[in-house]
Enzyme design. Structure first.
Site, PDB file in Angstrom:
ATOM      1  N   LYS A  25      -2.298  -1.687  -3.933  1.00 33.59           N
ATOM      2  CA  LYS A  25      -3.030  -0.617  -3.731  1.00 33.59           C
ATOM      3  C   LYS A  25      -2.252   0.663  -3.684  1.00 33.59           C
ATOM      4  CE  LYS A  25      -6.591   2.007  -0.620  1.00 33.59           C
ATOM      5  NZ  LYS A  25      -7.010   2.235   0.547  1.00 33.59           N
TER       6      LYS A  25
ATOM      7  N   LYS B 138       0.872  -1.202  -0.217  1.00 38.83           N
ATOM      8  CA  LYS B 138      -0.110  -0.070  -0.034  1.00 38.83           C
ATOM      9  C   LYS B 138       0.947   1.383  -0.047  1.00 38.83           C
ATOM     10  CE  LYS B 138      -3.768   2.279   2.653  1.00 38.83           C
ATOM     11  NZ  LYS B 138      -4.592   2.233   3.842  1.00 38.83           N
TER      12      LYS B 138
END
Length: 325
Positions: free
Chosen positions: A247, A194
Site C-alpha cells: 500500500k 505500507k
C-alpha cells in the site's frame, strides 16, 4: 524475403487477443472498502471520493445487497466512532462501531468475507496509530491495544484481521493474542509494506483519521526504500502472516512484483483513495475514459503479481466485468 518475428499475428482480432491474454481480473479478486459511522439515517458522500459514502448501520443494508448482487465476495470495514480518546478505546470496545458493523454484516450476509482493519488512528484524538508519549508513538505499549482490537473484531465475527498500524512485531503479537483467545483459524492480512504516502489524503477525510500533529514517517515506510520493504515482509511472514499487502498500489508496483518473486503467500494490493480520486477527477473533466483506465489499472496490479485488490472502484469494476455500464 526479409525474415523477422511477426508478433502482431496474435493481436489481429479481438478473439485472438482474448485467447492469448496472460492476466485476467475477476470479480472474486476484489475487496470493497466500507466506512461505517455512529448515528442514524446517515449516507454521506465523501467530497474527495465521488461515489464513496459513510454509512450509519441502519443505512448499510442497501449497500451490502448491491455488493453481494454484483458478486463481490469480500469487504474491508473502517469505523468512525462518536468519541475519540488518547488510547483509541473505541477500537477495541465490544460495542464499538466496527464490531457492531461486523455482527450486522455477518448476520445478514454470512457468506460475505469480512476483513477488519485493525488500527487505532480513526479512534485516537491525536490521529496516530498507537500510544503517544512525549510526542512519539510508542511501539510496545501500542501492541497490547492492537491485540485487544483484533480479538474484539474476531469475537464479533471478522473473517480476516488486517492490521495496518506498522508497529514492529504487530503480526507476532496479534497472532499470539488471537490464538490465546481461541481464534486459531482467523487469518492475518498484514499491511506488510505500507509507505508514508501522500496518496492517502482522501481516505483521511473519509475515516477522519488525519494526525493532529506531526506525521507518520516514524512508523510508516520511506517511499524511497525497497529493500526495507522486503525486510518488513519477511518479518511478517516469519511472525505468522497469512496474506501480505502493498500500500499504495500504482506508485509501488515494483514492490508488488518484488514480493511476488520472493514470497508464496497470497498478495494484496491496496488501490488507495488518492489513486481513486485522481481518476474520478480526470473522468469528470472528460480527460480520460474512466472504465478503460480503471480496468487497465486493475490488470496492471494483476500483472505485477497481486492476487487480490482492495479498491474503491470495486462495484464499478464488477459491473464492467459483467458487461454492464
Amino acid at each position: 524475403m526479409l525474415q523477422f518475428e511477426r508478433n502482431r499475428r496474435l493481436r489481429r482480432t479481438a478473439a485472438l487477443r482474448n485467447l492469448v491474454r496472460e492476466h485476467h481480473v475477476r470479480i472474486e479478486d476484489l475487496i470493497y472498502p466500507l466506512f461505517v459511522v455512529e448515528g442514524a439515517g446517515i449516507k454521506q458522500e465523501v467530497p474527495s471520493m465521488p461515489g464513496i459514502y459513510q454509512f450509519s448501520l441502519d443505512r448499510l443494508g442497501d449497500e451490502l445487497r448491491e455488493v453481494v448482487e454484483l458478486g463481490i465476495q469480500a469487504v474491508i470495514v473502517f469505523g468512525i466512532p462518536a468519541e475519540k480518546d488518547a488510547c483509541g478505546s473505541q477500537a477495541y470496545a465490544e460495542d464499538g462501531i466496527v464490531q457492531r458493523a461486523i455482527r450486522q454484516i455477518k448476520a445478514v450476509h454470512p457468506e460475505l468475507v469480512v476483513v477488519a482493519d485493525t488500527c487505532l488512528c480513526e479512534y485516537t484524538d491525536h490521529g496516530h496509530c498507537g500510544v503517544v508519549e512525549e510526542g512519539y508513538v510508542q511501539n510496545d505499549p501500542s501492541l497490547s491495544l492492537l491485540v485487544q482490537t483484533a480479538v474484539s473484531q474476531a469475537r464479533a465475527g471478522a473473517d480476516v484481521i488486517a492490521p495496518s498500524n506498522m508497529m514492529d512485531g504487530f503480526v507476532a503479537a496479534i497472532r499470539q493474542g488471537l490464538d490465546e483467545a481461541g481464534f486459531l483459524e482467523v487469518p492475518i492480512m498484514s499491511y506488510a509494506v505500507k509507505y508514508a504516502s501522500s496518496y492517502y489524503g482522501p481516505f483521511r477525510e473519509a475515516a477522519q483519521s488525519a494526525p493532529q500533529f506531526g506525521d507518520r514517517r516514524s512508523y510508516q515506510m520511506d517511499p524511497a526504500n525497497a529493500r526495507e520493504g522486503l525486510r518488513e515482509a519477511a518479518a511478517d511472514v516469519a511472525q505468522g502472516a497469512d496474506f501480505l499487502m502493498v500500500k499504495p498500489g500504482l506508485a509501488y508496483l515494483d514492490m508488488v512484483h518484488r514480493l511476488r518473486e520472493r514470497f508464496d503467500l497470497p498478495l494484496v494490493v491496496y488501490n488507495v483513495s488518492g489513486e481513486y480520486a485522481m481518476v474520478k477527477a480526470a473522468a469528470a473533466n472528460g480527460w480520460v475514459d474512466e472504465q478503460q483506465i480503471v480496468l487497465e489499472t486493475m490488470v496492471g496490479f494483476k500483472r505485477a503479481g497481486a492476487d487480490l485488490i482492495i479498491t474503491y472502484h470495486a462495484k464499478d469494476v464488477a459491473r464492467w466485468l459483467k458487461g454492464g455500464k
